[in-house]
Design a protein around this motif. Structure first.
Motif, PDB file in Angstrom:
ATOM      1  N   LYS A   1       0.819  -1.215   0.000  1.00 20.33           N
ATOM      2  CA  LYS A   1       0.000   0.000   0.000  1.00 20.33           C
ATOM      3  C   LYS A   1       0.851   1.263   0.000  1.00 20.33           C
ATOM      4  O   LYS A   1       0.517   2.251  -0.684  1.00 20.33           O
ATOM      5  CB  LYS A   1      -0.924  -0.008   1.214  1.00 20.33           C
ATOM      6  N   PHE A   2       1.960   1.270   0.773  1.00 19.17           N
ATOM      7  CA  PHE A   2       2.717   2.521   0.949  1.00 19.17           C
ATOM      8  C   PHE A   2       4.079   2.510   0.233  1.00 19.17           C
ATOM      9  O   PHE A   2       4.840   3.465   0.352  1.00 19.17           O
ATOM     10  CB  PHE A   2       2.944   2.789   2.444  1.00 19.17           C
ATOM     11  N   GLU A   3       4.355   1.405  -0.499  1.00 21.31           N
ATOM     12  CA  GLU A   3       5.602   1.286  -1.252  1.00 21.31           C
ATOM     13  C   GLU A   3       6.835   1.519  -0.375  1.00 21.31           C
ATOM     14  O   GLU A   3       7.692   2.360  -0.653  1.00 21.31           O
ATOM     15  CB  GLU A   3       5.599   2.258  -2.445  1.00 21.31           C
ATOM     16  N   VAL A   4       6.868   0.769   0.735  1.00 25.74           N
ATOM     17  CA  VAL A   4       8.021   0.804   1.645  1.00 25.74           C
ATOM     18  C   VAL A   4       8.551  -0.618   1.816  1.00 25.74           C
ATOM     19  O   VAL A   4       7.925  -1.599   1.390  1.00 25.74           O
ATOM     20  CB  VAL A   4       7.624   1.379   3.025  1.00 25.74           C
ATOM     21  N   LYS A   5       9.721  -0.736   2.454  1.00 29.78           N
ATOM     22  CA  LYS A   5      10.335  -2.034   2.698  1.00 29.78           C
ATOM     23  C   LYS A   5      10.684  -2.157   4.175  1.00 29.78           C
ATOM     24  O   LYS A   5      11.182  -1.210   4.801  1.00 29.78           O
ATOM     25  CB  LYS A   5      11.607  -2.197   1.866  1.00 29.78           C
ATOM     26  N   PHE A   6      10.423  -3.358   4.740  1.00 28.95           N
ATOM     27  CA  PHE A   6      10.755  -3.645   6.140  1.00 28.95           C
ATOM     28  C   PHE A   6      11.976  -4.551   6.200  1.00 28.95           C
ATOM     29  O   PHE A   6      12.123  -5.477   5.389  1.00 28.95           O
ATOM     30  CB  PHE A   6       9.584  -4.338   6.842  1.00 28.95           C
ATOM     31  N   SER A   7      12.834  -4.286   7.170  1.00 26.23           N
ATOM     32  CA  SER A   7      13.986  -5.146   7.436  1.00 26.23           C
ATOM     33  C   SER A   7      13.808  -5.758   8.811  1.00 26.23           C
ATOM     34  O   SER A   7      13.672  -5.041   9.808  1.00 26.23           O
ATOM     35  CB  SER A   7      15.285  -4.327   7.390  1.00 26.23           C
ATOM     36  N   TYR A   8      13.786  -7.107   8.885  1.00 28.12           N
ATOM     37  CA  TYR A   8      13.480  -7.750  10.163  1.00 28.12           C
ATOM     38  C   TYR A   8      13.955  -9.196  10.142  1.00 28.12           C
ATOM     39  O   TYR A   8      14.282  -9.764   9.094  1.00 28.12           O
ATOM     40  CB  TYR A   8      11.982  -7.704  10.445  1.00 28.12           C
ATOM     41  N   SER A   9      13.962  -9.790  11.368  1.00 25.51           N
ATOM     42  CA  SER A   9      14.236 -11.215  11.520  1.00 25.51           C
ATOM     43  C   SER A   9      12.904 -11.937  11.623  1.00 25.51           C
ATOM     44  O   SER A   9      12.019 -11.519  12.378  1.00 25.51           O
ATOM     45  CB  SER A   9      15.065 -11.470  12.779  1.00 25.51           C
ATOM     46  N   VAL A  10      12.762 -13.026  10.844  1.00 25.48           N
ATOM     47  CA  VAL A  10      11.507 -13.775  10.852  1.00 25.48           C
ATOM     48  C   VAL A  10      11.175 -14.276  12.260  1.00 25.48           C
ATOM     49  O   VAL A  10      10.010 -14.283  12.676  1.00 25.48           O
ATOM     50  CB  VAL A  10      11.582 -14.957   9.857  1.00 25.48           C
ATOM     51  N   ASN A  11      12.187 -14.649  13.033  1.00 22.56           N
ATOM     52  CA  ASN A  11      11.947 -15.167  14.390  1.00 22.56           C
ATOM     53  C   ASN A  11      11.334 -14.113  15.299  1.00 22.56           C
ATOM     54  O   ASN A  11      10.599 -14.450  16.228  1.00 22.56           O
ATOM     55  CB  ASN A  11      13.255 -15.673  15.001  1.00 22.56           C
ATOM     56  N   ASP A  12      11.648 -12.830  15.039  1.00 25.38           N
ATOM     57  CA  ASP A  12      11.116 -11.770  15.897  1.00 25.38           C
ATOM     58  C   ASP A  12       9.632 -11.527  15.664  1.00 25.38           C
ATOM     59  O   ASP A  12       8.896 -11.161  16.585  1.00 25.38           O
ATOM     60  CB  ASP A  12      11.883 -10.459  15.666  1.00 25.38           C
ATOM     61  N   VAL A  13       9.169 -11.705  14.438  1.00 25.44           N
ATOM     62  CA  VAL A  13       7.779 -11.348  14.122  1.00 25.44           C
ATOM     63  C   VAL A  13       6.874 -12.569  14.002  1.00 25.44           C
ATOM     64  O   VAL A  13       5.645 -12.426  13.965  1.00 25.44           O
ATOM     65  CB  VAL A  13       7.717 -10.524  12.806  1.00 25.44           C
ATOM     66  N   ASP A  14       7.453 -13.748  13.940  1.00 22.19           N
ATOM     67  CA  ASP A  14       6.661 -14.965  13.758  1.00 22.19           C
ATOM     68  C   ASP A  14       5.718 -15.201  14.938  1.00 22.19           C
ATOM     69  O   ASP A  14       6.122 -15.132  16.105  1.00 22.19           O
ATOM     70  CB  ASP A  14       7.588 -16.172  13.582  1.00 22.19           C
ATOM     71  N   GLY A  15       4.450 -15.458  14.647  1.00 26.66           N
ATOM     72  CA  GLY A  15       3.473 -15.794  15.681  1.00 26.66           C
ATOM     73  C   GLY A  15       2.770 -14.611  16.305  1.00 26.66           C
ATOM     74  O   GLY A  15       1.854 -14.801  17.114  1.00 26.66           O
ATOM     75  N   LEU A  16       3.154 -13.387  15.966  1.00 22.72           N
ATOM     76  CA  LEU A  16       2.507 -12.214  16.542  1.00 22.72           C
ATOM     77  C   LEU A  16       1.249 -11.848  15.771  1.00 22.72           C
ATOM     78  O   LEU A  16       1.258 -11.803  14.530  1.00 22.72           O
ATOM     79  CB  LEU A  16       3.458 -11.015  16.559  1.00 22.72           C
TER      80      LEU A  16
END
Length: 848
Positions: free
Chosen positions: A39-54
């Motif tokens: 929607k906003f044409e941005v990119k996120f940088s993250y670790s999958v383990n940090d966001v998984d399950g939230l």
């Protein structure tokens, strides 16, 4: 049957509907990230383990990108951060949140005011308010928050567990510790760090201690003089008078080691380093049956007893001494605490030291002029030091071992030099040394939820050694006073139910005291040594429920040498009649077998005239006291009114341990004294200030049957005593304190008018009139202090204090006596001992 099927169908329908609603309300964070990127044409940088399950709330049509990021920061434990307009990072580090909580006692759900809330490994911390509430911002999401409160178990939380959402704060209940003396009644008493327990005792928590007028550090024995009924008539902490008693009538314990020495600088500075001393419990009456000795009071000091995983410490200096302490974790179950302090008065002088020196050594050989020895030919060096160490070992949560050592030392060298008729110079050095060395060990065990035990052992050694070389007569006087005591105590506590506990125990002590005097030219030598063994059994019941507190006990002391049994009943009762009003009743019998003899004629360099002696049941009886008190308390909206009347009778005293400046100083008479009076305290506390006013009225009389007159005022008969003080937090880190003391003058004895001296063999002495029939002028002193805290870094804090004693520089006379006029033996000259003049002090401390 059909009804059951219909019910089951309806249940599954509701479950499916609720699941569908939840699915619409929340979705996986990874899915939301994809929607935002599209929607906003941005990119996120993250670790999958940090966001998984939230799971998070879905996008709203009206939300902007910044609003979404703010919402995610507020609703998750993750940190969403813009690197630029296009890239956003997601991490679990550097996330800061606001935390809050409401601290209550688990036993009665009452809020706990004054508890410490600290962020581990940082300088961040707050104190709970009168409602037990605390708030803190900018706390790391993964930080550990430690909540501690004197008498309660310390708790640790993850900051995320205390996160404040929509101004909602978590309620936190903490339990009292098993070793807690009694329920805390007033959490902020006079100033921060002073608490009042339900059994009437007062607890000084040195780590949280605020400031008192004139002090630059939490001097333990100076601070307790803020309590009604506790004062020093001669301004010395080595001479603390509790309800009209003498200093040797106070039982002083340091980690269960009995101490025989209390002051540096011969009484002006407490000998106990406060920075590892966690709490000090002062009991004037209604003492637990596990304690005896000290017929006037018990001063029980305890050092820090918990093993921390954090290395910490501090150091500081004022205009008299420097000190340092360290808390060293060796492992999870082993730690070492050490402290040390030394004066630099033998190397560097200051206005504070000059005032203390003048006050301590007035009328001694150090300041008295000699006809043949000029001031320039006399010199003195004085220094003191103390040290302590404690080894802490936790075998497990239920078995804990402790070992302690404490050392206290005062040293004075005095040198005289002169030239003989041949022009040859010669010098002689006199020395006075005081030492108190103590060792202790303990084992505390919790065997079950209802049964615990504790074993303590100690060794205490006290020495005064003096060598007085009198150059004019070529005479050397050597004196020694030595006390050796070993003690064992074993006690058990059985919790019968939630309200009733049962204490039982046995105590053994062996005490030996030596007094020795040696004189040359002419030769003279006398040595006296006594030993006394004491066995004691003690037992007490303690009942705490709702508005009632009752502790009743009995102690039996058997003195083996005299085949004498002394029974000591104890009573402590408090009844709350309403939410604001309570009455209290206390009583006790106590004894002590070691007292101090005061000899002005045979003193140590004219400085120290007290020496310990042991009862022999002939010329020196075992002192026994009987005390009762009754009073009431009114406590509402942080106002406290405390009124207490007391009566105390102490039998078995001798004229030689009272320090008479009259005809009775040479008598060996045995007698008693009784003190009766009323103590009144008005105290108002708030978050930013504390103020109090206290007044004590008392009558204190001796009775010696073999002396005429047999009844006369006590040496410390202070009829009226008033203290006022005001503490104010000007800023969050700036505190000021101002206070004053006014009391009646100390009694003294005048010479008989018209017949001031009398011939006694080859000596002439002062012929005194009716004993203690006059009083010196009233004592009045105004003190002030200031405390400023600041951070040098996140883990290093600094504290700067300024204190001024006797701001008005009032010339108070604290004692008056007479000597035969050397120029006219028919007359007596008046000698006045004066208090400290205007005495400033500065201190700087660094804690880490």
């Amino acid at each position: 049957m059909k009804r059951n099927k219909a019910f089951i169908f309806l249940f599954f329908l509701v479950r499916m509907f609720s699941f569908d609603v939840q699915s619409q309300e929340n979705l996986p964070l990874m899915e939301l990230i994809t929607q935002i990127e599209t929607k906003f044409e941005v990119k996120f940088s993250y670790s999958v383990n940090d966001v998984d399950g939230l799971l998070v709330a879905p996008l709203q049509e009206s939300e902007t990108l910044n609003e979404i990021i703010d919402r995610l920061n507020a609703s998750t434990v993750l940190n969403f951060k813009f690197l630029n307009e296009r890239y956003i990072t997601i991490s679990t580090i550097d996330k800061t949140i606001s935390i809050c909580g409401i601290l209550i006692s688990e036993s009665d759900d009452l809020p706990l005011f004054g508890a410490s809330v600290l962020v581990e490994n940082s300088s961040k911390g707050v104190i709970t308010d009168t409602n037990g509430k605390f708030k803190m911002s900018d706390v790391g999401i993964n930080d550990t928050v430690i909540i501690s409160y004197l008498g309660y178990q310390t708790k640790s939380f993850k900051a995320s567990d205390l996160r404040m959402l929509n101004e909602t704060c978590k309620s936190i209940a903490i339990q009292e510790q098993n070793e807690a003396l009694s329920q805390i009644l007033i959490t902020k008493f006079l100033t921060t760090g002073l608490q009042k327990h339900i059994d009437g005792s007062t607890v000084l928590n040195t780590e949280k201690f605020g400031i008192l007028p004139g002090l630059t550090e939490p001097d333990i024995l100076q601070s307790i003089q803020a309590l009604p009924g506790v004062e020093s008539v001669n301004e010395s902490i080595a001479n603390i008078n509790v309800r009209g008693g003498t200093n040797d009538e106070n039982l002083i314990l340091w980690d269960n080691i009995k101490m025989y020495h209390s002051g540096h600088f011969f009484g002006l500075i407490s000998a106990y380093n406060p920075y590892l001393t966690e709490k000090v419990v002062v009991t004037k009456n209604g003492t637990s049956s596990e304690f005896s000795d000290g017929v006037s009071s018990t001063i029980n000091m305890s050092t820090k007893n918990q093993i921390s995983n954090k290395f910490s410490g501090g150091f500081g200096a004022n205009l008299i001494h420097a000190d340092a302490f360290l808390e060293i974790p060796i492992s999870k179950s082993l730690a070492l605490h050490v402290s040390g302090r030394r004066s630099f008065t033998d190397l560097l002088s200051s206005p504070t030291y000059d005032n203390y020196f003048e006050r301590s050594f007035q009328d001694s050989e150090l300041t008295s002029n000699s006809d043949n020895i000029s001031e320039s030919n006399r010199s003195s060096d004085f220094f003191f030091y103390d040290y302590s160490a404690k080894l802490l070992f936790d075998l497990n949560d239920n078995h804990k071992f402790r070992a302690n050592i404490i050392g206290i030392n005062n040293n004075l060298d005095y040198t005289e030099s002169y030239q003989d008729t041949s022009g040859n110079s010669e010098s002689k050095t006199s020395n006075l040394k005081q030492e108190n060395l103590g060792f202790g060990a303990s084992w505390s065990a919790v065997w079950s939820d209802t049964f615990s035990s504790e074993f303590n052992a100690f060794y205490s050694s006290y020495n005064v050694d003096a060598t007085d070389y009198r150059i004019e007569t070529d005479q050397r006087l050597t004196q020694a006073n030595e006390v050796l005591e070993t003690g064992l105590k074993f006690k058990t506590r059985l919790k019968l139910n939630n309200y009733l506990s049962f204490l039982n125990g046995y105590q053994f002590s062996e005490i030996g005291i030596l007094n020795e005097t040696t004189v040359t030219n002419p030769s003279y030598d006398i040595t006296k040594k006594d030993v006394l063994l004491n066995h004691a059994l003690f037992s007490e019941l303690e009942y705490k429920k709702s508005n009632t507190y009752l502790r009743i006990g009995l102690r039996g002391n058997y003195f083996q040498k005299f085949s004498k049994l002394i029974l000591e009943p104890r009573l402590n009762f408090r009844q709350k009649l309403s939410n604001q009003f309570a009455i209290k009743l206390q009583g006790e019998f106590k004894n002590q077998s070691a007292n101090q003899k005061i000899d002005f004629q045979d003193d140590f360099l004219g400085v120290e005239n007290r020496r310990w002696i042991l009862a022999n049941e002939q010329t020196i009886k075992i002192s026994e006291s009987k005390q009762a008190s009754f009073g009431f308390e009114f406590n509402q909206n942080n106002w406290l009114i405390d009124v207490e009347g007391f009566y105390k009778l102490v039998e078995g005293i001798t004229a030689s341990n009272q320090g008479f400046y009259n005809n009775f100083q040479y008598e060996n008479a045995q007698g008693s004294y009784n003190a009766k009076g009323v103590e009144f305290l008005l105290n108002k506390t708030a978050n930013n200030f504390s103020t109090w006013a206290s007044y004590t009225y008392s009558i204190n009389d001796y009775e010696f049957a073999s002396i005429t007159p047999s009844v006369f005022p006590n040496n410390v008969d202070i009829r009226h005593s008033v203290s006022l003080a005001f503490n104010y937090n000007v800023l969050k880190n700036l505190e000021m304190s101002v206070g004053g003391i006014w009391r009646s003058g100390q009694p003294y004895t005048k010479p008989l008018e018209g017949n001031e001296t009398v011939q006694d063999g080859n000596n002439t002495r002062v012929n005194y009139d009716v004993p203690n029939n006059e009083n010196v002028e009233d004592f009045m002193r105004l003190d002030a202090s200031m405390n400023y805290n600041f951070n040098l870094s996140e883990s290093v804090q600094a504290e700067f204090r300024v204190g001024v004693l006797n701001v008005l520089d009032r010339k108070n006379i604290i004692n008056r006596y007479y000597e035969v006029d050397p120029n006219d033996s028919d007359k007596a000259i008046q000698i006045n001992n004066k208090s400290l003049g205007l005495t400033p002090n500065l201190s700087l401390r660094i804690n880490f």
